[in-house]
Design an enzyme around this catalytic site. Structure first.
Site, PDB file in Angstrom:
ATOM      1  CG  ASN A  44      -0.330  -0.453   2.479  1.00 50.80           C
ATOM      2  OD1 ASN A  44       0.315  -1.506   2.520  1.00 50.80           O
ATOM      3  ND2 ASN A  44      -0.494   0.306   3.529  1.00 50.80           N
TER       4      ASN A  44
ATOM      5  CB  CYS B  43      -4.198   1.855   9.260  1.00 49.56           C
ATOM      6  SG  CYS B  43      -5.307   1.540   7.910  1.00 49.56           S
TER       7      CYS B  43
HETATM    8  N1  PMP Z   1      -4.414  -4.290   3.793  1.00 47.80           N
HETATM    9  C1  PMP Z   1      -3.919  -3.348   2.982  1.00 47.80           C
HETATM   10  C2  PMP Z   1      -2.790  -3.704   2.050  1.00 47.80           C
HETATM   11  C3  PMP Z   1      -4.429  -2.042   3.001  1.00 47.80           C
HETATM   12  O1  PMP Z   1      -3.924  -1.118   2.204  1.00 47.80           O
HETATM   13  C4  PMP Z   1      -5.492  -1.754   3.898  1.00 47.80           C
HETATM   14  C5  PMP Z   1      -6.065  -0.358   3.982  1.00 47.80           C
HETATM   15  N2  PMP Z   1      -5.109   0.655   4.111  1.00 47.80           N
HETATM   16  C6  PMP Z   1      -5.980  -2.782   4.713  1.00 47.80           C
HETATM   17  C7  PMP Z   1      -5.420  -4.041   4.632  1.00 47.80           C
HETATM   18  C8  PMP Z   1      -7.109  -2.550   5.679  1.00 47.80           C
HETATM   19  O2  PMP Z   1      -8.280  -2.237   4.986  1.00 47.80           O
HETATM   20  P1  PMP Z   1      -9.545  -1.693   5.785  1.00 47.80           P
HETATM   21  O3  PMP Z   1      -9.069  -0.493   6.537  1.00 47.80           O
HETATM   22  O4  PMP Z   1     -10.533  -1.356   4.715  1.00 47.80           O
HETATM   23  O5  PMP Z   1     -10.003  -2.771   6.689  1.00 47.80           O
END
Ligand code: PMP
Length: 383
Positions: A152, A329
């Protein structure tokens, strides 16, 4: 003018998806698990249609799709849900990477505190882990390997195809966090070998708060994943709780659109990357791209402007350009990106790095304008 360039954190919802969600909220008022009236049956039908749309995008069977609140929950279920099986079989060893999203890393580490042995593989400056580094760690008692498809922060594609093929021969469970590739690397995902796969709808222009865990059958049997929450029998007990019908409809529609339009989208996305790099090169600013671009998706650029504090840059450009310097996050307070640290990038370079990410409805002219303002500000900051 303000241009949004943080699609990897969350992509804006497609209007056609929004229309379906409105319609579902207005016309599907029932609980999809109600058996006593047509309202329930109608809700159930649209959920099953959405399940087919997800299955079609990923080329899996509809009954291999389990709706969750998103990738965080899917990752948690895929990993923690194996605990019972691990204890029964004595397979208590897990392999993952240092560049996973925290929803994988923290979950695996939580099992580490419960007696599981964890091996964490790191990439080099390319941002890509090596297949052999993962495979060489596999033991008799390896329960699970969890590797993301696309990172990401850097956009670097990980060798999950090769890893999946090698693990399949060894009979080790394989989980892929495909949150950043779902709906984008459509053909690549279809060719992968895995047991569990996670994604969130909002990264492919669907609604936030919904996603799925794919549990791939082998010889008609699902992987030995158990529910981690208790309650109803929704989603075959894998994810108890009232099914969010309208969000699921939105997730299905986003998958359907991605399947129909991904070829056109790939073209647009790659033109935007070219345009961004052209503007950067024209500006004459000193820069360094993080991660080997040979393996990078066309929708992400992680770039360092030496001597320019990313925090200062983002603060002074936030009215007209939405970029980031790490995962949303983990961004409550500034700390150097653990992904870039794991790649062996210097702290100085990390402090000057930003992530730019975009999608199929990003407008080239707007991006150019936003990037030029950003570059002007960067030049002013480094004096
Ligand atoms: N895995 C990856 C690679 C992500 O980019 C993200 C979101 N940034 C997540 C998991 C978590 O996704 P969510 O916040 O929609 O649960």
């Amino acid at each position: 003018m303000s241009v949004y360039l943080d699609y990897n954190a969350s992509a804006p919802i497609d209007n056609r998806v929004l229309d379906c969600i409105f319609d579902a909220y207005k016309n599907n008022i029932g609980n999809a698990d109600s058996r006593t009236h047509n309202f329930g049956e109608r809700a159930r039908n649209v959920v099953e249609d959405a399940r087919k749309q997800v299955a079609s995008l990923l080329s899996v069977l509809p009954d291999e799709v389990f709706f969750t609140s998103g990738a965080t929950e899917s990752n948690n279920i895929a990993i923690l849900g194996l605990k019972e099986y691990a204890i029964e079989t004595g397979k208590m060893h897990i392999i993952t990477t240092s560049i996973e999203h925290k929803a994988v890393l923290e979950t695996v580490k939580a099992l580490g505190k419960e007696g599981f042995e964890i091996d964490i593989v790191s990439p080099d400056l390319t941002g890509r882990i090596k297949t052999e580094d993962v495979i060489s760690k596999v033991r008799e008692d390896t329960l699970l390997v969890s590797v993301m498809h696309v990172n990401n922060e850097t956009g670097i594609i990980q060798p999950v195809k090769e890893i999946g093929e090698m693990l399949d021969e060894k009979g080790v469970l394989f989980h892929i966090d495909a949150t950043q590739s779902c709906g984008k690397l459509v053909n690549e995902i279809r060719e992968l070998k895995y047991n569990m796969l996670s994604f969130s709808a909002h990264k492919l222009m669907g609604p936030q708060g919904i996603g799925a865990l794919i549990l791939k059958k082998k010889r008609y049997k699902l992987p030995p994943v158990k529910n981690i929450m208790y309650g109803g029998q929704q989603e075959h007990g894998i994810r108890p709780g009232t099914i969010p019908v309208a969000l699921i409809v939105g997730c299905g529609k986003a998958c359907e659109l991605a399947e129909q339009e991904y070829k056109k989208n790939e073209e647009t996305i790659s033109q935007i990357k070219k345009a961004i790099l052209e503007e950067i090169n024209k500006s004459g600013i000193d820069y360094q791209i993080n991660g080997n671009q040979e393996y990078c998706v066309d929708s992400t650029l992680n770039i360092c402007f030496p001597g320019v504090s990313s925090e200062a840059l983002m603060l002074s450009t936030k009215q007209y350009c939405g970029v980031s310097n790490g995962s949303a996050c983990t961004s409550k307070s500034y700390s150097p990106s653990y992904v870039l640290v794991a790649m062996g990038i210097s702290e100085e370079q990390i402090e000057s790095s930003i992530r730019i990410s975009w999608g199929p409805n990003t407008l080239v002219e707007e991006v150019k304008e936003g990037i030029n303002l950003l570059l002007e500000t960067a030049k002013q900051i480094c004096g």
